[in-house]
Design an enzyme around this catalytic site. Structure first.
Site, PDB file in Angstrom:
ATOM      1  CG  ASP A  91      -1.987   1.056   1.223  1.00 48.40           C
ATOM      2  OD1 ASP A  91      -2.228   1.649   0.150  1.00 48.40           O
ATOM      3  OD2 ASP A  91      -2.597   1.290   2.285  1.00 48.40           O
ATOM      4  CG  HIS A  92       1.151   4.121  -2.864  1.00 49.74           C
ATOM      5  ND1 HIS A  92       0.416   4.326  -4.022  1.00 49.74           N
ATOM      6  CD2 HIS A  92       2.286   3.491  -3.271  1.00 49.74           C
ATOM      7  CE1 HIS A  92       1.072   3.850  -5.061  1.00 49.74           C
ATOM      8  NE2 HIS A  92       2.211   3.325  -4.624  1.00 49.74           N
TER       9      HIS A  92
ATOM     10  CB  CYS B 102      -7.262   4.601  -0.184  1.00 45.92           C
ATOM     11  SG  CYS B 102      -7.621   5.604   1.261  1.00 45.92           S
ATOM     12  CG  HIS B 103      -3.243   3.978  -3.818  1.00 49.35           C
ATOM     13  ND1 HIS B 103      -2.319   4.972  -4.016  1.00 49.35           N
ATOM     14  CD2 HIS B 103      -4.442   4.530  -4.124  1.00 49.35           C
ATOM     15  CE1 HIS B 103      -2.916   6.079  -4.417  1.00 49.35           C
ATOM     16  NE2 HIS B 103      -4.219   5.838  -4.487  1.00 49.35           N
ATOM     17  CD  GLU B 104      -6.591  -0.154   0.732  1.00 49.08           C
ATOM     18  OE1 GLU B 104      -6.865   0.231  -0.414  1.00 49.08           O
ATOM     19  OE2 GLU B 104      -7.172   0.291   1.743  1.00 49.08           O
TER      20      GLU B 104
END
Length: 551
Positions: free
Chosen positions: A324-325, A475-477
Site C-alpha cells: 500500500d502507499h 487507499c491503494h491496497e
C-alpha cells in the site's frame, strides 16, 4: 456520442436502463456465460468488454449499493465517503511499527468500487513498474511499451495534444484539473525552486525518468465525477445480455474438481448459487479477492485446514505480498478560507528520496484542506482554515499479509499491513516529509500560509516518531494475489489462477509490486488486459466449435 455523454444521458435512456435491469433482476438466470465479481476499476472494465461479445451473457456482482449519491458525484466531497457505508472500512492489526496503532484501510463498497469514492486522479504508473510486470510474468505484453499503447487506445485525452503519449476518442475521458486553485500553481513554482522540474502532465515523459511536478490528470467532467462504472458499465445497462446486481455478496467460487463452475452469493438475505458457463472473474480487491479464494479452497493448505475448508488448490501466495502507499500530512494554517476546486488535490510531485535511486519513490501531493491522522490530530488539532502537503511513500519495501479468522463470509479478515516495518521505508517517508516542508515553506506558497502547524522542524528521533504516528493509508491496497512465476505467485501472465480452470483475477491484487502513483488507471489497464485475453480465448473456442473441433 461518446460513452460519457451517453452514460450521463437523457431521462429516456435512464428509464430504459431502470426498466431493463429491473426485468433482468426479476428473471435471474441459473447460469451466465461470464460472472464478474466486483464492479470497481477492473471489474467494470471486464464486464463491459465481455458484454460486447455478441450473444454472451454477463453477470456483474457488487456487494455494495447504488452510486447515485451527492458525495459520490461531487468531486470535492470525496473525503466524506471515507468511513461511510460506502467504505468497507477495513483496519490493519495494531502494529509496533506504528506505535501500536491500528491503521484504517478504506476501500470502496458500492457500484464503481474505489473509483466512486477516490480522489479521481489518473496516474498511469512509472515505466519501470510495467517493465517489472513483464519481467515477473515473462510476458512482454505487460511491458511499458505495450501498456502505453493500451493507454493511448482507451483514453479520450482533453489536454495539450501529445500524440506520442496520449490518445483521443477512447472510452476514458481524462483531462488536467481545469482552472486549478492558485495554490496548486504555486506548489509547482515551489517545487521548481527546490530543483524539481515542472511538466505539462504527470502521465507522459514524466513517468519515464526521475520524476517531476505537474497539475494532476483527473476523471472529472463538467464538475462531476466520472467513475469507471459510469464510464464503462452504465452505457451498456440497457442491453439484455448485461445484468448488474448490487447488494450481492460473493461468498465463494464453486468448483467441480479443479474447474470453477460458478459462485455462491448472498442476495436479498438468501444464499444462492449461480453457474458460469465459461469463466468466473474475481475483481473484489486486495482483501476480498484472496478472502473469497481461501473460503473457496484456494490458498495455503495449512491456513485452510485451520478452519476445515476443503482444499481445491494449494497456493501459499494467496493473501501474501500486501502493499500500500503510505502518507503523512504536513499541515499549514491559512489566513483565508481555502475553497477547494476540482478534487481538492490538483498538484503532485514524483521525486526520489535518494538521488542514487533509479526512479521516484516519494510523492508529495497538495490537499486543499487539513488532513491529519487521528493520532496527530489529538496532539496537534487541525486549524479551521488550512491545507496540507501529503508526504507519500510510493515504493514501499515493507510487505504484509492477510489471514482468515473463520470460514464464513461474515468472519472478518485479520490484516497485518507491516507498514513501516522496513527501515528504508521510514527513511524515505521522513525525506518525503522534509521535501513537503521545503516546498510548503517556499516563497511561492508563503501567501497561502499563516504558519506551519505540523510537523515543524524536529530532531531526528522526534521526526521518526512523527511519521509513525502520522502515517495513514493512501487507499491503494494491492498485490495480495500476485502475477508471476515463482512459488508465491497466484496468477500467470494471462491472469489465470494457477492449478484451476475457468477462474481469473482482474484487480489490483495481481500486481507483483505496487505501481508508482494512484492505482485507478493501472487497475483499468488490468481490466482491459483481462478482457482481451478472455475474448481471444472465447473467440478461438467459438471458431473451434464452428469447425467441429472438440475443445
Amino acid at each position: 456520442m461518446n460513452n460519457q455523454d451517453q452514460g450521463n444521458g437523457s431521462e429516456v435512456f435512464l428509464n430504459k436502463v431502470k426498466a431493463n435491469q429491473a426485468n433482468l433482476k426479476s428473471n435471474l438466470r441459473s447460469s451466465y456465460d461470464f460472472i464478474v465479481c466486483g464492479s470497481g476499476s477492473s471489474g467494470s472494465v471486464v464486464a463491459r468488454r465481455l458484454a460486447e461479445i455478441e450473444n454472451a451473457s454477463v453477470l456483474l456482482l457488487e456487494a455494495g449499493g447504488l452510486d447515485e449519491i451527492a458525495t459520490v458525484s461531487e468531486p470535492n466531497q470525496w473525503p466524506l465517503n471515507i468511513g461511510s457505508e460506502r467504505d468497507w472500512a477495513f483496519a490493519a492489526h495494531p502494529s509496533r511499527h506504528l506505535n501500536g496503532r491500528s491503521m484504517g484501510l478504506p476501500m470502496g463498497k458500492l457500484l464503481g468500487g474505489g473509483s466512486s469514492i477516490n480522489a479521481m486522479i489518473w496516474s498511469r504508473g512509472h515505466k519501470s513498474d510495467w517493465d517489472f510486470f513483464a519481467e515477473e510474468s515473462g510476458d512482454p505484453s505487460w511491458s511499458y511499451e505495450s501498456i502505453l499503447r493500451t493507454y493511448q487506445r482507451i483514453e479520450d485525452w482533453h489536454g495539450s495534444p501529445d500524440p506520442s503519449y496520449r490518445g483521443t476518442g477512447g472510452t476514458v475521458f481524462v483531462q488536467p484539473a481545469p482552472d486549478p486553485h492558485p495554490m496548486a500553481l504555486a506548489m509547482l513554482v515551489g517545487a521548481k525552486s527546490v530543483g524539481i522540474p515542472v511538466f505539462d502532465s504527470p502521465n507522459g515523459i514524466m513517468v519515464e525518468g526521475a520524476g517531476g511536478s505537474s497539475i494532476v490528470d483527473t476523471r472529472i467532467r463538467n464538475g462531476k465525477r466520472l467513475s469507471i462504472f459510469r464510464t464503462y458499465i452504465f452505457p451498456y445497462m440497457d442491453r439484455p445480455n448485461l445484468t448488474v446486481l448490487p447488494n450481492t455478496l460473493v461468498s465463494k467460487v464453486l468448483f467441480e474438481g479443479k474447474r470453477a463452475t460458478g459462485v455462491e452469493v448472498v442476495h436479498e438475505g438468501k444464499t444462492i448459487r449461480i453457474g458460469a458457463g465459461h469463466e468466473v472473474i474475481l475483481s473484489l480487491g486486495a482483501f476480498n479477492t484472496p478472502k473469497v479464494l481461501m473460503q473457496s479452497g484456494v490458498g495455503d493448505q495449512a491456513e485452510l485446514q485451520r478452519f476445515g475448508i476443503p482444499l481445491v488448490q494449494h497456493l501459499p501466495g494467496v493473501g501474501q505480498n500486501f502493499q500500500d502507499h503510505i502518507a503523512a500530512s504536513c499541515i499549514w494554517e491559512s489566513e483565508q478560507d481555502i475553497v477547494m476546486r476540482n478534487n481538492g488535490c490538483e498538484a503532485t510531485v514524483f521525486w526520489k528520496s535518494d538521488p542514487s535511486l533509479p526512479e521516484p519513490d516519494v510523492q508529495p501531493l497538495l490537499l486543499e484542506f487539513p488532513y491529519p491522522s487521528p493520532d496527530v490530530a489529538g496532539s496537534y488539532p487541525p486549524p479551521q482554515r488550512g491545507w496540507s502537503l501529503f508526504a507519500t511513500l510510493i515504493r514501499p519495501k515493507s510487505t504484509g499479509y492477510i489471514r482468515l479468522t473463520g470460514p464464513a463470509p461474515s468472519d472478518p479478515l485479520e490484516i497485518h499491513s507491516n507498514t513501516l516495518a522496513h527501515p528504508d521505508d521510514v527513511r524515505a517517508l521522513i525525506r518525503s516529509v522534509e521535501l513537503c516542508r521545503e516546498i510548503g515553506n517556499s516563497a511561492a506558497l508563503r501567501p497561502f500560509a499563516k504558519r506551519e502547524v505540523v510537523p515543524g522542524k524536529l530532531p531526528a528521533s522526534q521526526m521518526d516518531q512523527f511519521v509513525r504516528n502520522a502515517a495513514v493509508s493512501y487507499c491503494h491496497e494491492t498485490c495480495t494475489s500476485k502475477m508471476g512465476r515463482d512459488a508465491m505467485s497466484v496468477v500467470d501472465s494471462h491472469l489465470k489462477v494457477y492449478g484451476v480452470e475457468n477462474l481469473r483475477i482482474a484487480d489490483g491484487s495481481i500486481m507483483p509490486r505496487i505501481t508508482t502513483g494512484n492505482t485507478m488507471a493501472p487497475c483499468v489497464v488490468i481490466g482491459e488486459r483481462a478482457a482481451e485475453i478472455i475474448k481471444t480465448r472465447h473467440r478461438a473456442s467459438s471458431e473451434a466449435i464452428s469447425a467441429g473441433i472438440p475443445r
